[in-house]
Design a protein around this motif. Sequence first.
Motif, PDB file in Angstrom:
ATOM      1  N   VAL A  81      50.043  25.973 -26.037  1.00  0.00           N
ATOM      2  CA  VAL A  81      49.234  24.743 -25.747  1.00  0.00           C
ATOM      3  C   VAL A  81      48.236  24.355 -26.310  1.00  0.00           C
ATOM      4  CG1 VAL A  81      48.671  22.802 -23.796  1.00  0.00           C
ATOM      5  CG2 VAL A  81      50.745  24.800 -23.291  1.00  0.00           C
ATOM      6  N   LEU A  82      47.748  23.644 -27.033  1.00  0.00           N
ATOM      7  CA  LEU A  82      46.915  23.107 -27.742  1.00  0.00           C
ATOM      8  C   LEU A  82      45.698  22.403 -27.118  1.00  0.00           C
ATOM      9  CD1 LEU A  82      48.175  20.963 -31.240  1.00  0.00           C
ATOM     10  CD2 LEU A  82      47.353  23.761 -31.173  1.00  0.00           C
ATOM     11  N   LEU A  83      44.940  22.629 -26.899  1.00  0.00           N
ATOM     12  CA  LEU A  83      44.163  21.710 -26.751  1.00  0.00           C
ATOM     13  C   LEU A  83      43.211  20.173 -27.382  1.00  0.00           C
ATOM     14  CD1 LEU A  83      41.773  24.408 -24.814  1.00  0.00           C
ATOM     15  CD2 LEU A  83      43.584  23.328 -23.749  1.00  0.00           C
ATOM     16  N   ALA A  84      43.098  19.437 -26.563  1.00  0.00           N
ATOM     17  CA  ALA A  84      42.638  17.953 -27.540  1.00  0.00           C
ATOM     18  C   ALA A  84      41.688  17.139 -26.543  1.00  0.00           C
ATOM     19  CB  ALA A  84      44.216  17.375 -27.309  1.00  0.00           C
ATOM     20  N   SER A 147      56.883  20.349 -34.119  1.00  0.00           N
ATOM     21  CA  SER A 147      55.969  19.507 -32.785  1.00  0.00           C
ATOM     22  C   SER A 147      55.026  19.746 -32.005  1.00  0.00           C
ATOM     23  CB  SER A 147      56.714  19.242 -31.550  1.00  0.00           C
ATOM     24  OG  SER A 147      58.530  20.240 -31.486  1.00  0.00           O
ATOM     25  N   ALA A 148      54.488  19.838 -31.041  1.00  0.00           N
ATOM     26  CA  ALA A 148      53.436  20.457 -30.170  1.00  0.00           C
ATOM     27  C   ALA A 148      52.907  20.134 -28.956  1.00  0.00           C
ATOM     28  CB  ALA A 148      52.105  21.221 -31.274  1.00  0.00           C
ATOM     29  N   LEU A 149      52.622  20.927 -27.862  1.00  0.00           N
ATOM     30  CA  LEU A 149      52.442  21.065 -26.598  1.00  0.00           C
ATOM     31  C   LEU A 149      51.512  20.889 -26.450  1.00  0.00           C
ATOM     32  CD1 LEU A 149      54.726  22.391 -24.359  1.00  0.00           C
ATOM     33  CD2 LEU A 149      54.941  21.014 -24.779  1.00  0.00           C
ATOM     34  N   VAL A 150      50.598  19.745 -25.415  1.00  0.00           N
ATOM     35  CA  VAL A 150      49.176  19.201 -25.800  1.00  0.00           C
ATOM     36  C   VAL A 150      48.864  19.426 -24.211  1.00  0.00           C
ATOM     37  CG1 VAL A 150      47.132  17.824 -27.043  1.00  0.00           C
ATOM     38  CG2 VAL A 150      48.753  18.493 -27.899  1.00  0.00           C
TER      39      VAL A 150
END
Length: 297
Positions: A81-84, A147-150
């Motif tokens: 999970v990316l941090l944004a 795609s990615a989860l954020v």
Amino acid sequence: MLWPFGTTWRPVRQKRRATVDLRWLSARTWTRRWYPQGIDLGLWHGRRTLAVSWFRQRLDGHHLASRVAFVDLERSRHLDVLLAIDEGGELQPAPIHAGGLAWFDDRLFVAATGRGIWEFDLADIRRVRGAEARRIAGASGRGLRASALVAVRTRVHPIELRCSYLGRVFDDDGTPLRRVLIGEYTKDDAGRIAEFTVPDADDDDFREESRFTPGITQMQGAARWGDRHFVSQSDGMRPGALWTGSRDALVRDRVPLPVGCEDLALDLDAKLLWSLGEHPWKRVVRGIPFHSLGLDG
């Protein structure tokens, strides 16, 4: 195994001998672009899960992105999970070293070296695609990231300390407290560790309860169980050291920590002390049994 959003979990190799060792079955074992840092445990959709933070940098040291790998401890799988951060409605990569984690239900607190503690909402994880996914991941060019989860930052908690790492606190009987240890990495022995109460309400700040200076160089992580403190100390390309005991009488334990050791996390359910190593080719997430440390558990 698929996560509810359809993201495939990736394998992790797990070995159980004197310790529980998790190793990454991908380029993250050797890459010099992503480095693991923080660690903590929690429940992810009802399953016991280990969270490991990473930061991404260019080879010249310029920071690009941060993420958290959530490791299912039973099935030895993980997802990222990316941090944004939200800047005027546009998501950007969180520019933090992510040197420590503290996971409370859906609230994930991350050490943002020199910039307090950043809070992220795990109840509102979003899926992003295409160019936006590549931007938040710090990837240049077209790439292959579809795609990615954020997880998006919800708040910055100002802390007077440098906030190099972050660890959980437990009562004598193992009850998790709404408290954390926040400490400073320094090359000399002037690094400080302070204990804070975690705020319940969104409009409250961390409240400092106590502070001490252990007199240990290069501290990388800390946790507390009752009166016993645990502090990790790195030593370049040599195994790290674990210091335990009361805050005024820490003693170096005979059990070594991984080379390039970082953060610490107590796992009272499995009776393990978790740490991890950051250096390429020596990366491991290691659970040390309490009995090896002379703890009853």
